[in-house]
Design a protein around this motif. Sequence first.
Motif, PDB file in Angstrom:
ATOM      1  N   LYS A  45      21.817  -5.976  -6.087  1.00 51.89           N
ATOM      2  CA  LYS A  45      21.570  -6.467  -7.426  1.00 51.89           C
ATOM      3  C   LYS A  45      20.481  -5.670  -8.140  1.00 51.89           C
ATOM      4  CE  LYS A  45      22.952 -11.254  -6.525  1.00 51.89           C
ATOM      5  NZ  LYS A  45      24.111 -11.224  -7.413  1.00 51.89           N
ATOM      6  N   SER A  46      19.723  -4.869  -7.422  1.00 51.04           N
ATOM      7  CA  SER A  46      18.614  -4.139  -8.021  1.00 51.04           C
ATOM      8  C   SER A  46      18.892  -2.640  -8.013  1.00 51.04           C
ATOM      9  CB  SER A  46      17.314  -4.435  -7.260  1.00 51.04           C
ATOM     10  OG  SER A  46      16.247  -3.683  -7.784  1.00 51.04           O
ATOM     11  N   SER A  48      17.326  -0.390  -9.673  1.00 49.24           N
ATOM     12  CA  SER A  48      16.077   0.369  -9.645  1.00 49.24           C
ATOM     13  C   SER A  48      15.604   0.576  -8.204  1.00 49.24           C
ATOM     14  CB  SER A  48      14.994  -0.341 -10.461  1.00 49.24           C
ATOM     15  OG  SER A  48      14.751  -1.638  -9.966  1.00 49.24           O
ATOM     16  N   ARG A  49      15.752  -0.443  -7.375  1.00 50.55           N
ATOM     17  CA  ARG A  49      15.355  -0.307  -5.977  1.00 50.55           C
ATOM     18  C   ARG A  49      16.312   0.610  -5.219  1.00 50.55           C
ATOM     19  NH1 ARG A  49      11.380  -3.472  -4.240  1.00 50.55           N
ATOM     20  NH2 ARG A  49      12.019  -3.326  -2.054  1.00 50.55           N
ATOM     21  N   SER A 234      22.847  -8.560 -11.349  1.00 51.56           N
ATOM     22  CA  SER A 234      22.786  -7.123 -11.582  1.00 51.56           C
ATOM     23  C   SER A 234      23.287  -6.801 -12.978  1.00 51.56           C
ATOM     24  CB  SER A 234      23.648  -6.388 -10.548  1.00 51.56           C
ATOM     25  OG  SER A 234      25.021  -6.640 -10.804  1.00 51.56           O
TER      26      SER A 234
END
Length: 297
Positions: A45-46, A48-49, A234
Amino acid sequence: MVFSPAMPEKPYHVRSISMPSTSHPLVYKVEEELNKLKTWKTTPKSSSRICIGLGELKDLYDCVEEFLQLPLTQQALHHHQQEKWVEEVLDGSLRLLDICGTTRDVLLQMKEHVKDLQSTLRRRKGGDSGMLSRVDAYICHRKKVKKEIGKCLESLKGMDNKYAASLLLDQDYHLSLVVNVLREVSTITKKNFGSILSFMSSSRPKQKPSKWSLVSKLMHKGQIICEGEHEVRSEVENADAALSALCSCCGEIEMVQMAKKRLEELEQRIGSLEDALECMFKRLIQTRVGLLNILTH
């Protein structure tokens, strides 16, 4: 000590490399980079990570490249190039390249469809039947993408199954270390690719309630909230939800604006992932070429 093979949908756990005090400093550096990624918590869901994880993965490959250039490493690889594990390593590197390339292609296709739909929404107003048909076309494309992603995920699982029973070498410490490092790098790489694929395929369960029970027309900090949902979603899920709301509300202008916003956010995230994945693709090629050069000279 040996590396524990990781299984999909479970935490990727690998035991530490057991090193004698005489190990080369680069071995410790590789282990340090591996530990960073083993403790790094990525989530589909991330985005950026996921991008940060890919950056860490590139750093790991930089260390592995230095490790492969050590005379002791090259000697161990060259002297045992006819053994079964060599085929495993080379086949694994090729399959990772294929999956990376496919993932990159899917990202590119997805970005093109997002941009095309954005263009349609900018030109047309709410309630336009032509606009809604383009939204339907995008949703159909998403279904095809999910099928392709499913195949990629199965391929990743297949790699785990194929090599899970392979025997580790114990007659030569440094050779065993090389094999274990390469296997662990492969496992970490699969984990990151799996996160990207899961991010792109993420979506809400299908629902078929009435117009207003499908999506409550509530705004909380600019985000549509579906009834009963409170968890973080997300950018892919947000875009899918906004487009579903747009269709269910017959293209109302407020929903058009929300869909445009969500698609813009998704395009930005896809662009970031695309750049990070392109760097990884080049790094995978360099590593494979380096291995082939060592084994053929």
